[in-house]
Every structure is written in C-alpha cells, then in structure tokens.
Design a protein around this motif. Structure first.
Motif, mmCIF file in Angstrom:
data_model
loop_
_atom_site.group_PDB
_atom_site.id
_atom_site.type_symbol
_atom_site.label_atom_id
_atom_site.label_comp_id
_atom_site.label_asym_id
_atom_site.label_seq_id
_atom_site.Cartn_x
_atom_site.Cartn_y
_atom_site.Cartn_z
ATOM 1 N N ALA A 46 32.338 35.282 33.920
ATOM 2 C CA ALA A 46 33.685 35.809 34.887
ATOM 3 C C ALA A 46 34.479 36.515 33.918
ATOM 4 O O ALA A 46 35.118 37.323 34.662
ATOM 5 C CB ALA A 46 34.417 34.242 35.028
ATOM 6 N N LEU A 47 34.631 36.643 32.541
ATOM 7 C CA LEU A 47 35.532 37.385 31.847
ATOM 8 C C LEU A 47 35.045 38.997 31.805
ATOM 9 O O LEU A 47 35.762 39.788 31.227
ATOM 10 C CB LEU A 47 36.014 36.723 30.682
ATOM 11 C CG LEU A 47 37.036 35.631 30.632
ATOM 12 C CD1 LEU A 47 37.214 34.650 29.493
ATOM 13 C CD2 LEU A 47 38.233 35.662 31.653
ATOM 14 N N GLU A 48 33.764 39.088 32.119
ATOM 15 C CA GLU A 48 33.251 40.424 31.791
ATOM 16 C C GLU A 48 33.934 41.518 32.565
ATOM 17 O O GLU A 48 34.222 42.455 31.850
ATOM 18 C CB GLU A 48 31.802 40.312 32.217
ATOM 19 C CG GLU A 48 30.895 41.699 32.061
ATOM 20 C CD GLU A 48 29.596 41.703 32.307
ATOM 21 O OE1 GLU A 48 28.687 42.420 31.784
ATOM 22 O OE2 GLU A 48 29.264 40.810 32.849
ATOM 23 N N ALA A 49 34.062 41.300 33.786
ATOM 24 C CA ALA A 49 34.750 42.340 34.646
ATOM 25 C C ALA A 49 35.998 42.731 33.958
ATOM 26 O O ALA A 49 36.461 43.828 33.690
ATOM 27 C CB ALA A 49 34.691 41.983 36.215
ATOM 28 N N PRO A 50 37.004 41.833 33.764
ATOM 29 C CA PRO A 50 38.174 42.182 33.257
ATOM 30 C C PRO A 50 38.202 42.956 31.895
ATOM 31 O O PRO A 50 38.933 44.039 31.521
ATOM 32 C CB PRO A 50 39.115 40.993 32.929
ATOM 33 C CG PRO A 50 38.421 40.054 33.969
ATOM 34 C CD PRO A 50 36.994 40.529 33.954
ATOM 35 N N PHE A 98 42.421 38.957 33.030
ATOM 36 C CA PHE A 98 41.473 38.276 32.061
ATOM 37 C C PHE A 98 42.245 36.652 31.992
ATOM 38 O O PHE A 98 41.447 35.805 32.016
ATOM 39 C CB PHE A 98 41.754 39.073 30.740
ATOM 40 C CG PHE A 98 41.032 38.210 29.617
ATOM 41 C CD1 PHE A 98 39.679 38.633 29.377
ATOM 42 C CD2 PHE A 98 41.587 37.247 28.986
ATOM 43 C CE1 PHE A 98 38.981 37.875 28.277
ATOM 44 C CE2 PHE A 98 40.765 36.251 28.029
ATOM 45 C CZ PHE A 98 39.766 36.951 27.626
ATOM 46 N N HIS A 99 43.535 36.866 31.828
ATOM 47 C CA HIS A 99 44.081 35.255 31.599
ATOM 48 C C HIS A 99 44.214 34.528 32.747
ATOM 49 O O HIS A 99 44.191 33.273 33.069
ATOM 50 C CB HIS A 99 45.580 35.468 31.007
ATOM 51 C CG HIS A 99 45.559 35.877 29.735
ATOM 52 N ND1 HIS A 99 45.368 35.098 28.420
ATOM 53 C CD2 HIS A 99 45.548 37.286 29.017
ATOM 54 C CE1 HIS A 99 45.175 35.864 27.454
ATOM 55 N NE2 HIS A 99 45.412 37.140 27.703
ATOM 56 N N GLN A 100 44.509 35.353 34.187
ATOM 57 C CA GLN A 100 44.142 34.586 35.425
ATOM 58 C C GLN A 100 42.914 34.013 35.631
ATOM 59 O O GLN A 100 42.769 32.861 35.813
ATOM 60 C CB GLN A 100 44.448 35.652 36.347
ATOM 61 C CG GLN A 100 44.540 35.234 38.032
ATOM 62 C CD GLN A 100 44.884 36.055 38.840
ATOM 63 O OE1 GLN A 100 45.474 37.113 38.635
ATOM 64 N NE2 GLN A 100 44.177 35.959 40.268
ATOM 65 N N VAL A 101 41.811 34.630 35.249
ATOM 66 C CA VAL A 101 40.397 34.339 35.242
ATOM 67 C C VAL A 101 40.186 33.038 34.695
ATOM 68 O O VAL A 101 39.692 32.171 34.854
ATOM 69 C CB VAL A 101 39.526 35.211 35.327
ATOM 70 C CG1 VAL A 101 38.029 34.716 35.133
ATOM 71 C CG2 VAL A 101 39.423 36.265 36.312
#
Length: 225
Positions: free
Chosen positions: A114-118, A141-144
């Motif tokens: 999930a953090l790849e895109a940010p 990033f931190h929201q995800v």
C-alpha cells in the motif's frame, strides 16, 4: 426520538462538503494561517446559505483548524513552534499505535504494498525538485499507514493532526538541503515495515518524526538569530 430531533440530510451533507473543501484548501495552503474567512464571500463561492457554511466552519473550529475571535470573526489557525512539536508528538503516539495493530494483525506485507505508490510519487517529485509534491506524498504515506491499521478511531484522531502537519510543512521542507533525503527516509521506513522487527520499525518511525521536530527547532533558531 422525535422526527424534529433529526437534522435534515441535505443540510448535513452540504455542511460536510463545505468542511471538506475548506480543510483541503487549508491543507494545500490556498487558505494560509491567519487568513480571515468571510461568510458572505464563502457563501457566494459555494452558492449556499450562511447556515450550512457556519456549521461547516464550526466543525473546523472544534477540530482546531480554525479559531474564532469574538467580535472579529473566524480565522485559519496559526501554529506556533510549540504547537507543531505537540502535533508531532501526538502523531508519534497514533502512528506507533497503528504499527502495533499492523504487526498484531499480520498486515506487514499488505502495508508494504500500500505504501509503494506514495514512495514512488515522493521519489519522482524529489527528482524533479518539486518540494510541494514531496510534501503531498509525505502526507499520503502517513495517511495510508494509519488507515492500514483498519481502526476508524485512529483514522479520525490522525486526520486533524495530518492537516496541521501539512500546514507547517512549508517550513519543514525548507530544512532539507536535498529533498531526496525526505523521500529516502520514507523508502527506508517502508522497507523496514516489511523486513524489520517490531522494535526496529517502531524506533525508525519515532526517529523519523523526532527528526522533523529537530529540523523545525533548528530552523526556528536560524530565523531568530
């Protein structure tokens, strides 16, 4: 409960929509700290009556994003250095709590993906020297990360803190001599979530957020000297 106790859905939806738009404008800097919000202008802009507009603004006052001054009006909150430090300390508690839930529920691989895109967005923005886009990806990033814990309460608690963080990121991003360093920190944190121990990841996150506070402190001392 009597029907008269229920708020009309249309009005509630309108107020929520306006509150979301105002949050977004404040977060992105379109409404800067200290800006006074004029009811007449905003009502005309959103093409609504002042009722739902006032309700929307009061929601943001209760969240601390706006503040009201008697006989003067409503203004975008201006954050002091102490406020910003408090924001980061509070974020540390919430995000470390999210990490605990991610580890407990076996979600490390899911969060890594999930953090790849940010991270990709942050690296690309850093390479082209776009500090504002780096900050946007940092926020995402931190929201995800928090959302991945699947706790509505943590998400609600983090939302205002992330908005307040974005309000001060204009100052933060100038403390990086090379914004690629900001992107690299998040890439390392993402990798640690996948491969590190619980203690290692918690320590890395704490160091990451504390580093932001130390940069802001140093920047404040520089401006004061």
């Amino acid at each position: 409960m009597a029907l008269t106790d229920l708020e009309p859905v249309s009005r509630q939806s309108t107020a929520e929509f306006i509150a979301d738009r105002l949050r977004d404008a404040i977060m992105k800097g379109a409404l800067e700290p200290g800006t006074q919000l004029g009811e007449a202008d905003l009502a005309a802009h959103f093409q609504v009556s002042r009722g739902p507009l006032r309700e929307a603004m009061q929601r943001l006052v209760s969240e601390g994003i706006l503040h009201s001054i008697r006989h003067r009006g409503i203004f975008v909150t201006e954050l002091t250095l102490d406020d910003v430090i408090d924001v980061y300390r509070s974020r540390s508690v919430i995000e470390r709590g999210a990490l605990e839930m991610i580890f407990d529920d076996g979600l490390r691989e899911d969060v890594y993906r999930a953090l790849e895109a940010p991270v990709i967005a942050m690296k690309a923005a850093a390479e082209r020297g776009d500090a504002a886009a780096v900050s946007d990806a940092d926020q995402l990033f931190h929201q995800v990360l928090v959302e991945s814990a699947s706790s509505p309460r943590l998400v609600r608690a983090a939302r205002t803190l992330l908005i307040e963080t974005r309000m001060c990121l204009g100052a933060l991003q100038t403390t990086y001599e090379d914004i690629r360093e900001q992107a690299q920190e998040h890439d390392e944190l993402r990798e640690a979530i996948r491969t590190g121990t619980r203690e290692e990841v918690q320590e890395l996150l704490a160091e990451h957020l504390d580093d932001a506070v130390q940069r802001l402190r140093a920047d404040q001392r520089t401006l004061s000297s």
